[in-house]
Write a protein that holds these residues in place. Structure first.
Motif, PDB file in Angstrom:
ATOM      1  N   ARG A   1      35.342 -48.159 115.480  1.00  0.00           N
ATOM      2  CA  ARG A   1      35.932 -48.012 116.811  1.00  0.00           C
ATOM      3  C   ARG A   1      35.525 -46.715 117.480  1.00  0.00           C
ATOM      4  N   THR A   2      35.497 -45.633 116.706  1.00  0.00           N
ATOM      5  CA  THR A   2      35.232 -44.314 117.293  1.00  0.00           C
ATOM      6  C   THR A   2      33.829 -43.793 117.016  1.00  0.00           C
ATOM      7  N   GLY A   3      33.157 -44.358 116.015  1.00  0.00           N
ATOM      8  CA  GLY A   3      31.841 -43.866 115.629  1.00  0.00           C
ATOM      9  C   GLY A   3      31.901 -42.626 114.746  1.00  0.00           C
ATOM     10  N   GLU A   4      33.114 -42.211 114.393  1.00  0.00           N
ATOM     11  CA  GLU A   4      33.295 -41.012 113.572  1.00  0.00           C
ATOM     12  C   GLU A   4      32.884 -41.287 112.125  1.00  0.00           C
ATOM     13  N   LEU A   5      32.070 -40.362 111.569  1.00  0.00           N
ATOM     14  CA  LEU A   5      31.708 -40.470 110.155  1.00  0.00           C
ATOM     15  C   LEU A   5      32.950 -40.267 109.309  1.00  0.00           C
ATOM     16  N   ARG A   6      33.104 -41.073 108.268  1.00  0.00           N
ATOM     17  CA  ARG A   6      34.257 -40.980 107.376  1.00  0.00           C
ATOM     18  C   ARG A   6      33.892 -40.335 106.045  1.00  0.00           C
ATOM     19  N   GLN A   7      32.867 -40.883 105.385  1.00  0.00           N
ATOM     20  CA  GLN A   7      32.509 -40.371 104.062  1.00  0.00           C
ATOM     21  C   GLN A   7      31.063 -40.692 103.733  1.00  0.00           C
ATOM     22  N   PHE A   8      30.555 -39.964 102.749  1.00  0.00           N
ATOM     23  CA  PHE A   8      29.222 -40.169 102.218  1.00  0.00           C
ATOM     24  C   PHE A   8      29.362 -40.669 100.784  1.00  0.00           C
ATOM     25  N   LEU A   9      28.549 -41.623 100.400  1.00  0.00           N
ATOM     26  CA  LEU A   9      28.497 -42.069  99.016  1.00  0.00           C
ATOM     27  C   LEU A   9      27.215 -41.511  98.420  1.00  0.00           C
ATOM     28  N   VAL A  10      27.359 -40.773  97.329  1.00  0.00           N
ATOM     29  CA  VAL A  10      26.244 -40.037  96.748  1.00  0.00           C
ATOM     30  C   VAL A  10      26.021 -40.471  95.308  1.00  0.00           C
TER      31      VAL A  10
ATOM     32  N   ALA B   1      33.342 -36.773 105.055  1.00  0.00           N
ATOM     33  CA  ALA B   1      32.423 -36.228 106.056  1.00  0.00           C
ATOM     34  C   ALA B   1      32.843 -34.828 106.490  1.00  0.00           C
ATOM     35  N   SER B   2      34.133 -34.524 106.396  1.00  0.00           N
ATOM     36  CA  SER B   2      34.614 -33.197 106.784  1.00  0.00           C
ATOM     37  C   SER B   2      34.050 -32.095 105.896  1.00  0.00           C
TER      38      SER B   2
END
Length: 82
Positions: A33-42, A64-65
Motif C-alpha cells: 500500500r505504501t511502498g515502504e520497505l519492511r525487511q530484508f531476507l539474508v 529495513a530500519s
C-alpha cells in the motif's frame, strides 16, 4: 535507497556496520500500500551469534530500519548479540 529496483538488490553482499560479513541479500519485503520497505531476507552461513532472527527457511530477517547505506554492499546496524 529510493529508486532502487528489487531485482537490482538481489545478490548484494550484506555487511555489518562493524565491517563484518553478514551474508547475501536474497529477498526484500515491502508494504504494497505504501511502498515502504519492511525487511530484508539474508542468506548467511555464519554460525556467529547475531541479533537478527532466522525465518523458517533459515534466512536472517533484518528490519529495513536497520539499513544504514547501500552502494556495492548493503550496510546494516548489527546491534547486540555480536
Amino acid at each position: 535507497m529510493t529508486g532502487v529496483l528489487r531485482t537490482d538488490l538481489l545478490g548484494t553482499p550484506v555487511v555489518g556496520s562493524d565491517g563484518s560479513k553478514v551474508g547475501t541479500l536474497r529477498s526484500v519485503t515491502m508494504d504494497v500500500r505504501t511502498g515502504e520497505l519492511r525487511q530484508f531476507l539474508v542468506d548467511s552461513e555464519s554460525e556467529r551469534p547475531t541479533s537478527f532472527e532466522r525465518n523458517g527457511d533459515g534466512y536472517l530477517v533484518i528490519p529495513a530500519s536497520r539499513a544504514q547505506s547501500l552502494s556495492e554492499h548493503l550496510v546494516v546496524e548489527r546491534g547486540g548479540g555480536r
